[in-house]
Design a protein around this motif. Structure first.
Motif, mmCIF file in Angstrom:
data_model
loop_
_atom_site.group_PDB
_atom_site.id
_atom_site.type_symbol
_atom_site.label_atom_id
_atom_site.label_comp_id
_atom_site.label_asym_id
_atom_site.label_seq_id
_atom_site.Cartn_x
_atom_site.Cartn_y
_atom_site.Cartn_z
ATOM 1 N N LEU B 171 -1.989 0.573 2.055
ATOM 2 C CA LEU B 171 -1.320 0.478 0.757
ATOM 3 C C LEU B 171 0.199 0.632 0.936
ATOM 4 N N PRO B 172 0.978 0.271 -0.071
ATOM 5 C CA PRO B 172 2.434 0.308 0.052
ATOM 6 C C PRO B 172 2.977 1.673 0.496
ATOM 7 N N ASP B 173 2.295 2.758 0.108
ATOM 8 C CA ASP B 173 2.806 4.083 0.505
ATOM 9 C C ASP B 173 2.329 4.501 1.893
ATOM 10 N N GLY B 174 1.634 3.639 2.587
ATOM 11 C CA GLY B 174 1.187 3.945 3.944
ATOM 12 C C GLY B 174 -0.231 4.456 4.025
ATOM 13 N N LEU B 203 0.054 -6.445 -2.513
ATOM 14 C CA LEU B 203 -0.537 -5.144 -2.853
ATOM 15 C C LEU B 203 -0.733 -4.250 -1.640
ATOM 16 N N GLY B 204 -0.559 -4.788 -0.449
ATOM 17 C CA GLY B 204 -0.805 -4.010 0.761
ATOM 18 C C GLY B 204 -0.952 -4.963 1.940
ATOM 19 N N ILE B 205 -1.198 -4.390 3.117
ATOM 20 C CA ILE B 205 -1.404 -5.221 4.309
ATOM 21 C C ILE B 205 -2.832 -5.042 4.808
ATOM 22 N N MET B 439 -2.068 -8.903 -14.429
ATOM 23 C CA MET B 439 -1.781 -8.937 -12.982
ATOM 24 C C MET B 439 -0.522 -8.100 -12.689
ATOM 25 N N GLY B 440 0.477 -8.216 -13.550
ATOM 26 C CA GLY B 440 1.685 -7.416 -13.384
ATOM 27 C C GLY B 440 1.401 -5.926 -13.502
ATOM 28 N N ILE B 446 -0.178 -0.392 -8.221
ATOM 29 C CA ILE B 446 -0.474 -0.238 -6.794
ATOM 30 C C ILE B 446 0.808 -0.212 -5.970
ATOM 31 N N ASP B 447 1.816 -0.922 -6.422
ATOM 32 C CA ASP B 447 3.074 -1.020 -5.666
ATOM 33 C C ASP B 447 4.254 -0.733 -6.602
#
Lengths: 461, 461
Positions: B171-174, B203-205, B439-440, B446-447
């Motif tokens: 997730l974006p925060d790791g 939204l993430g990797i 979606m926004g 999430i981010d």
């Protein structure tokens, strides 16, 4: 929940719905419980909207007053999904029961959420098309989407997640959105359809569904087949799937369940050993080829006694019996209630998981017949419990917990198709770990007032 | 974005990654663009993590410093997905390229995101299993999941949405989460897997994927077949799908595309009329039966000239040619660039939509060959544009817009499989209406720092 202004909500909704907002005791009682063995709780009122706009007005009103909303299909859920544990307004979609479109060329249909699976298939009969997802109950399609239901032919045709193309949803604030489209695939934005499928009424109310249809198979063959033990039956199915046999249905019933089937269906008279109930779909030659390949595997695993149901009415009787497995299982112990598990594991682990679950049931002294959607790795223990015995109920809960932990140990899930509801929330942290917190983040973002089916699926802090 | 502390981010990441954080000009240039015809933008640095933990450290650091992060597979996306339009750190997953598990009994594999589809199938060859999703490029599985890719056999085996069972995502925060499991189905909580599939790195990797495998078909037959016009070809396919023929591949190429194929593949020598490229999978008898049924439909629609590719190498050559359709199309106008559309409509509307799209292209004076995944209702116009002519580019954009509006008018989507990226965001409000705002909402939840691939898919206010 304590700030909910129920009276004000009811007053507004009565203006909107008139007699279609009910506070009559029998209606409240009917909406106080589902098929799960949980304590009933009465809603404050039950709304019977007929249009999406009415659903929108209900949610707008409930949102303004912080009033809980419980979406209700037909009450056949199995984890207390529709029990109004914090009171509030139950929204019964039974009057939204029209099949709006059947698009024969595109193999899809657009339906209202109160349409049931049997109703849809009856309306489709003349078209030569069918809707495939078939849980035991004649559930509503809205409810089936909400719990991500599946059924006996999911091994071939998929779950609700695979069969819903698009939705109309009313969000908690009353906003109406459409997710997906009638196109067969899309890479256009976040997959909101799959987010609402399986969200158990905690994110909004489904007011319209576009579902996939399929051609009725040209030829169908159905049979039952006996096995000396569960491993042989399961291993037969694993091999069949590995070689790519497109089994349409393949259901496992253990020796106890078969005993229940014989009690509940006196004409059945099948040997009380583990069975597979099977169905093959295809062209006449294709079905013959499938049957031949499968019969060879059955022989290699000590199976025998193929009993063919060749006539349509015999097939219908066979699958009706399977759909009534819950009641058949309960007939093993008259007066007992059933507590049902719903684990699903990778198919390579199914045999071991099943055997250990049976051992656990025996250790705890329970009669617990098993049925399994064996091609999916999904099985149900029906734990028969004396409703008067707190001790038994306590031990049944221990058994459920042990079986659920077993499924997680094998890399599976605590719910293959029934959902989480109120009953299984405690397992979600163990199953999903940090991902469970993300589910809470989504819930808070979409339903900041926590009005939608509060106390189900996600636990907010 | 203006607050991003890029220098501090790079300093920290250099400590973590050493030489695997690159700011070399050729590396930056390579990561400045994908296959889309958009203006390249350099990232500030490119990170080459080897583990999930490194990806987590990268995201933690970028999150702290408000630094944009662009996940990068192999650069074959078609809508500018991986162009760092706000600068930042590109995270290239090419060193995370191991097949971690092949579970033959369960027909699944666990892979790192940098594994490509060809690589996976090569590693699977000895097992008799295959991974089916096949976009034109030899894309990475991480990238294919991120764009919800599909391919030539999606009509039979589905898209990435249908073939990803589970993900590991940073997730974006790791934070590292796991979505889904190796169980074939689940009703346990919100469907996070489908939320990340198609989220285009916003939204993430994705750091790990569990994907479905299938048995390689016992028997395969492939052919090309000529038609007098597009309607006849499309109507043949619609009928075949309605009667339930399990076509494994059915690809439409119009007369212009066939001309390009003949130029690009001098040995091909097929008549320059609309064609279907076909493949049938099954048992030997099953394939023969499918071919017979399909040939009857072809005859009824004026099709002719079945050219069979019976040997494996002939089949491979056929599908290689189809996968290279983009380059073949461009050979119709040497020096031209290709602007590609990606509409998908209900199959009953496909023929009309295609013809109107062709008319629009002709009116605007473009050579625009067409290929279509006709069984899915998805087609691509390859609009050939002089890269030196602003006028042509302007008109090409008008054509893209007109074709996209046409798809929406027919109840379809502006993207069947390429995704939204930077290029198609303007159409999302028209396609999704109020659902686009949701979606926004999800993106913000999430981010919240908007660091993940900013400027793609969702437009935040």
């Amino acid at each position: 929940m304590s700030n909910a202004n129920i009276e004000a909500t009811i007053a507004v909704l009565r203006d909107v719905l008139g007699e279609r907002l009910s506070t009559g005791p029998s209606i409240l009682d009917q909406h106080s419980h589902d098929e799960a063995y949980t304590r009933p709780v009465l809603p404050d009122a039950v709304a019977f909207p007929e249009t999406t706009e009415e659903v929108s007005q209900i949610l707008k009103t409930c949102s303004q007053h912080g009033c809980p909303v419980i979406p209700y299909g037909i009450g056949s859920s199995l984890e207390g999904h529709i029990v109004p544990i914090h009171g509030g307004i139950t929204v019964d979609t039974s009057r939204m029961n029209k099949v709006l479109q059947v698009n024969e060329s595109d193999l899809d249909a657009v339906v209202e959420p109160g349409v049931t699976r049997v109703q849809l298939n009856e309306e489709l009969r003349a078209t030569g098309l069918m809707f495939t997802v078939d849980p035991g109950a004649d559930a509503t399609l809205g409810g089936m989407a909400a719990t991500r239901a599946s059924g006996t032919n999911t091994v071939r045709y998929g779950t609700m997640a695979d069969n819903v193309l698009a939705l109309e949803v009313v969000l908690p604030d009353g906003q109406i959105i459409e997710t997906g489209s009638r196109a067969r695939k899309s890479s256009s934005g976040y997959d909101l359809t799959h987010l609402f499928v399986g969200s158990e009424g905690t994110l909004g109310i489904i007011t319209k569904l576009t579902v996939k249809l399929r051609g009725q198979p040209e030829h169908v063959a159905a049979a039952t087949c006996a096995f000396p033990d569960i491993e042989s039956a399961v291993n037969t199915v694993i091999l069949a799937i590995q070689i790519g046999l497109p089994l349409a249905r393949v259901e496992l019933l253990d020796e106890l369940q078969m005993k229940g089937m014989n009690i509940y269906n006196p004409d059945m008279g099948l040997p009380e050993t583990p069975h597979l109930f099977l169905e093959f779909h295809g062209s006449e030659a294709g079905v013959a080829e499938q049957v031949e390949s499968f019969a060879a595997l059955v022989g290699e695993h000590g199976g025998s006694d193929f009993q063919w149901a060749t006539k349509t009415e015999d097939r219908n009787r066979l699958w009706q019996a399977r759909h009534n497995a819950y009641y058949a299982g309960r007939s093993l112990r008259p007066g007992a209630n059933g507590v049902v598990t719903d684990c699903c594991v990778p198919i390579s682990k199914l045999s071991e998981c099943l055997m250990r679950a049976k051992d656990l049931a025996a250790e705890l002294g329970f009669l617990a017949p098993i049925v399994g959607h064996v091609g999916d790795g999904n099985f149900h223990l029906l734990i028969l419990v004396d409703p008067e015995s707190d001790d038994e109920l306590g031990r049944a809960k221990d058994l459920v917990e042990a079986v659920n932990m077993l499924a997680l140990e094998f890399g599976g899930t605590v719910s293959g198709e029934h959902g989480i509801g109120a009953g299984k929330r405690k397992y979600l942290v163990q199953e999903h770990g940090a991902a469970y917190a993300l589910m809470g983040t989504l819930k808070k973002a979409i339903d900041p007032g926590n009005i939608m089916n509060p106390g189900k699926l996600v636990t907010l802090n």
